[in-house]
Structures are given as C-alpha cells and as structure tokens.
Design a protein around this motif. Structure first.
Motif, PDB file in Angstrom:
ATOM      1  N   LEU A 107       0.833  -1.198   0.000  1.00  0.00           N
ATOM      2  CA  LEU A 107       0.000   0.000   0.000  1.00  0.00           C
ATOM      3  C   LEU A 107       0.870   1.250   0.000  1.00  0.00           C
ATOM      4  O   LEU A 107       0.570   2.229  -0.686  1.00  0.00           O
ATOM      5  N   SER A 108       1.962   1.245   0.769  1.00  0.00           N
ATOM      6  CA  SER A 108       2.886   2.377   0.797  1.00  0.00           C
ATOM      7  C   SER A 108       3.438   2.649  -0.595  1.00  0.00           C
ATOM      8  O   SER A 108       3.522   3.802  -1.033  1.00  0.00           O
ATOM      9  N   TYR A 109       3.820   1.595  -1.292  1.00  0.00           N
ATOM     10  CA  TYR A 109       4.317   1.698  -2.674  1.00  0.00           C
ATOM     11  C   TYR A 109       3.262   2.312  -3.578  1.00  0.00           C
ATOM     12  O   TYR A 109       3.530   3.243  -4.347  1.00  0.00           O
ATOM     13  N   PHE A 110       2.042   1.821  -3.476  1.00  0.00           N
ATOM     14  CA  PHE A 110       0.951   2.280  -4.337  1.00  0.00           C
ATOM     15  C   PHE A 110       0.606   3.744  -4.069  1.00  0.00           C
ATOM     16  O   PHE A 110       0.421   4.528  -5.003  1.00  0.00           O
ATOM     17  N   ILE A 111       0.537   4.128  -2.798  1.00  0.00           N
ATOM     18  CA  ILE A 111       0.181   5.504  -2.441  1.00  0.00           C
ATOM     19  C   ILE A 111       1.276   6.476  -2.871  1.00  0.00           C
ATOM     20  O   ILE A 111       0.991   7.573  -3.367  1.00  0.00           O
ATOM     21  N   THR A 112       2.541   6.091  -2.692  1.00  0.00           N
ATOM     22  CA  THR A 112       3.647   6.953  -3.135  1.00  0.00           C
ATOM     23  C   THR A 112       3.562   7.214  -4.633  1.00  0.00           C
ATOM     24  O   THR A 112       3.710   8.352  -5.088  1.00  0.00           O
ATOM     25  N   LEU A 113       3.304   6.162  -5.411  1.00  0.00           N
ATOM     26  CA  LEU A 113       3.170   6.324  -6.856  1.00  0.00           C
ATOM     27  C   LEU A 113       1.937   7.163  -7.215  1.00  0.00           C
ATOM     28  O   LEU A 113       1.949   7.907  -8.187  1.00  0.00           O
ATOM     29  N   THR A 114       0.881   7.025  -6.422  1.00  0.00           N
ATOM     30  CA  THR A 114      -0.330   7.811  -6.677  1.00  0.00           C
ATOM     31  C   THR A 114      -0.067   9.300  -6.495  1.00  0.00           C
ATOM     32  O   THR A 114      -0.475  10.122  -7.316  1.00  0.00           O
TER      33      THR A 114
END
Length: 410
Positions: free
Chosen positions: A350-357
């Motif tokens: 989730l951290s990876y996904f939110i950073t990319l978002t």
C-alpha cells in the motif's frame, strides 16, 4: 462552489455575488459542522506557526492585489478561496481515515452527479453542452476512483465505483458528439485518462520486482523522476500541437498558438512590472486581466490560460520557487507521518501504491496547469474545479501511509 457557479451562470444569476454568497456559506458551514473538533489545541505548534505565516502572507498579497488588479472582485475571490483551503486543511488533517474516505466518496459521487446535471441544464437553456468542463475533471476523478477501488474490501462497492465512473465517461462522449455543435474532444483530458490507466497497470506489475519497490522508497529518486516526467510532458505538448494537433482530426493547433501568445504577454507584463513585483508578484487576482492579440486575422481579448503563469504573475519568483521545490523534493515528508498508535500496521504494498499515486497526481497537476487552470485558487471562478477533491485526495493518501489493520490494498 464550482457546481453552483456554473448553474448560476446558466440561469443568469450575478456571478460575483453568487460566488461570494456560496464561499461565505461554505466557510460558515465548514466551521459550524466542525466546531467541536476545530480547536487550536488540535494543531501542533509548528503547524500553527505555518498557518499564521500563510494567513499573514495571503493578507499582504490580498492588499497587493487590490492595488494591482484591474477589478477588486478578482482579489476578493482568490482571497476567499485561499481562506477556504486553509480552513479545509486545518479541519481535515486531524480527521480519522474512515471519515476522510467517507468525504472523498461523497465528493466523488457528487461530481459524477452534478456535472452531468450542469451539462443537461446548459443544453436546455443555451443549446450547448458543458462537455469541456466534464472532460477536464476526468483525470482527477480517475485517480480518486482507483484509490477508492484499491482500498475497498467490498466487491459491490468496487463494482459501483467502476460502473458510475464508466457511465460518466460515456455521457461525456455522448455530450460532445450529440449535444453541441462544438464537437471537439479535450485531447489533454483523454490523453491523461488513458495514461493513468496504463500507469497503474505497469506500476502494479512492476511492484513484483523488489528493486523497483526499493527505488520507490527513495524520495530523491521519485522526486527527480517526477521532474523528468513534467519536463518531458511540457516538451511533448509543444511537439503534439506543432506536429499532430495541426491535423484535420484534432484541429487544436490554433488553441495552442493562441494560448502561447497570451501567456507570452502575461509573462512579459510580469517581467516589466519592476524587480519587487517580479520577486513577490503583483498580488491576488492581478493575473485576471485581458490581453489583446491579433491571430489569423481575428482580434481577441483573452485572459491567462495557464495556472502556472497565473501563479508566477500573482506570487512572483519567491513563492513560485518555494512551491516547486516543495512539490518536487519534500512532498514525501508531507505525506508520510510517523505512527503514534500501536494499532497501526505498515503495509509495504500500500505504501508503494500511495507513493506512486501522489507522484502521478503531482505530475498531473503541474502538467495540467501548464496549459489550463485547474484546482488552484485563481480569480477565474469556474476554474477552481475540484479543489476540494484534490485536497481530500492528498490528505487521504497521507493518512493511508499509516494504515489501520483491516484496510487492505486489493
């Protein structure tokens, strides 16, 4: 505000008076509905100092704008918008993640409802649709939709999100094809919409590679990559309009050349306004002035059509440079907050996904404001589109970095 201003424009209600009334009501209700939680004790000392500095600077720029603006109304509009944004941030940042998600869902579904209603009303009253308005918010709606989809644990909710957003896109296409003689697709909106889908597809695919996850954790790398994509996008805009948009299919070259001419005049005006104004800007609302251009035998009086140019004109190099540095190099520190609660767990995916978002959102916002005025406090009433949704999106993503147990990335 944007919804009701567009409705008011269609039925002939005085624009400025309606905006002031709605802005004051929004600020009043925001404070009243959060009167119990709205306390200075909920704001830490550093945040309080920052609020005081921002408010004081806005007040000084408001007075500066009153001196330089063509019409005092433009300065009032921007000042009220900034106050509203400041109040929203103070209210939303301490909110629980469940509340933030509820608000984000509400704004998302209201947009899907109200913009088509404005479109229909415009067609019935003026005989022309508002497909441009509908199309320009599609990218940010897509980002909201994907965030809500990825953080939902209910299959029915995920289906509803995709269905409603899909119907919105279909209506936008129908509107431009059948409800107006101006059958011109907003190329930048649909381009970014397609790019967002492709971006998330490859982002989730590459998440399986450990070295990619490690790179995303490096804020300097992500920030530099963000700058690279923005710079590449700005170069691509010129190439697109010069080579592709000149074709009979899109016919957008005229739009590009006209906007370029206006922006060159705005920048030239700003640079000749004296060193103090070049450094600190001409104040709130000062960029809302018309410039005469003669293009292809047509005499046009047009205003700035670039949010970045308007920010530069109104706030000068001082704040613009600080803003760009903050966006590209320090956004990670604003988004990631340390957990003070033992019930929180760290979800690496989730951290990876939110950073990319957030990376994608920043690229989108800068790219959009290079050719359009979108979701920033400006004197152009209707172009403050989705400013609340953008704030909610960022604050919600910030809260997701400290994720409660039970909220799982799908």
């Amino acid at each position: 505000m944007d919804f009701f201003n567009n409705v008011g424009l269609k039925i002939g209600v005085p624009y400025f008076e309606m905006y002031i009334g709605i802005a004051v009501l929004c600020i009043f209700f925001a404070l009243c509905l959060n009167v119990r939680s709205f306390s200075l004790r909920n704001v830490n000392r550093s945040s309080l100092i920052l609020i005081v500095i921002v408010f004081s600077y806005s007040l000084l720029q408001f007075m500066n704008g009153l001196f330089h603006a063509v019409d005092y109304k433009a300065s009032v509009v921007v000042f009220l918008s900034l106050i509203f944004v400041l109040i929203l941030l103070v209210i939303l940042v301490p909110k629980d993640i469940t509340e933030l998600r509820f608000y984000l869902q509400g704004v998302f579904y209201l947009a899907l409802l109200f913009y088509p209603l404005v479109d229909v009303l415009s067609y019935l009253v003026t005989g022309k649709s508002q497909h441009v308005l509908m199309a320009n918010i599609m990218p940010v709606l897509a980002i909201q939709c994907i965030i809500l989809y990825m953080t939902s644990s209910l299959r029915s909710e995920r289906s509803l999100l995709i269905t409603c957003f899909g119907l919105y896109i279909v209506w936008g296409v129908v509107s431009v094809l059948y409800l107006t003689s101006d059958q011109r697709f907003q190329a930048k909106a649909y381009f970014f919409l397609i790019s967002i889908v492709i971006f998330y597809f490859f982002a989730l695919l590459l998440n399986k590679l450990s070295f990619v996850r490690a790179l995303v954790k490096n804020k300097i790398f992500v920030s530099s990559l963000c700058m690279f994509f923005v710079a590449s996008g700005l170069v691509a805009i010129k190439f697109f309009y010069v080579s592709v948009a000149d074709s009979s299919i899109l016919d957008r070259a005229n739009s590009y050349y006209i906007r370029s001419a206006v922006n060159e005049l705005v920048i030239s005006d700003w640079m000749s306004s004296g060193w103090f104004n070049v450094f600190f800007g001409n104040g709130l609302g000062s960029s809302f002035r018309e410039y005469y251009i003669n293009y292809d035998g047509r005499e046009l009086n047009l205003k700035s059509h670039s949010g970045l140019v308007s920010l530069l004109y109104e706030y000068g190099l001082f704040l613009s440079v600080i803003f760009m540095i903050s966006v590209f190099f320090w956004f990670g520190f604003m988004l990631i907050k340390k957990s003070n609660c033992g019930n929180y767990i760290r979800n690496e995916r989730l951290s990876y996904f939110i950073t990319l978002t957030i990376f994608l959102f920043i690229v989108f916002l800068v790219f959009y404001n290079s050719v359009y005025i979108f979701a920033i406090p400006t004197p152009n009433y209707g172009e403050q589109t989705q400013i609340v949704a953008c704030i909610l999106l960022v604050v919600y993503c910030r809260s997701l970095m400290d994720i409660r147990e039970g909220v799982v990335l799908k």
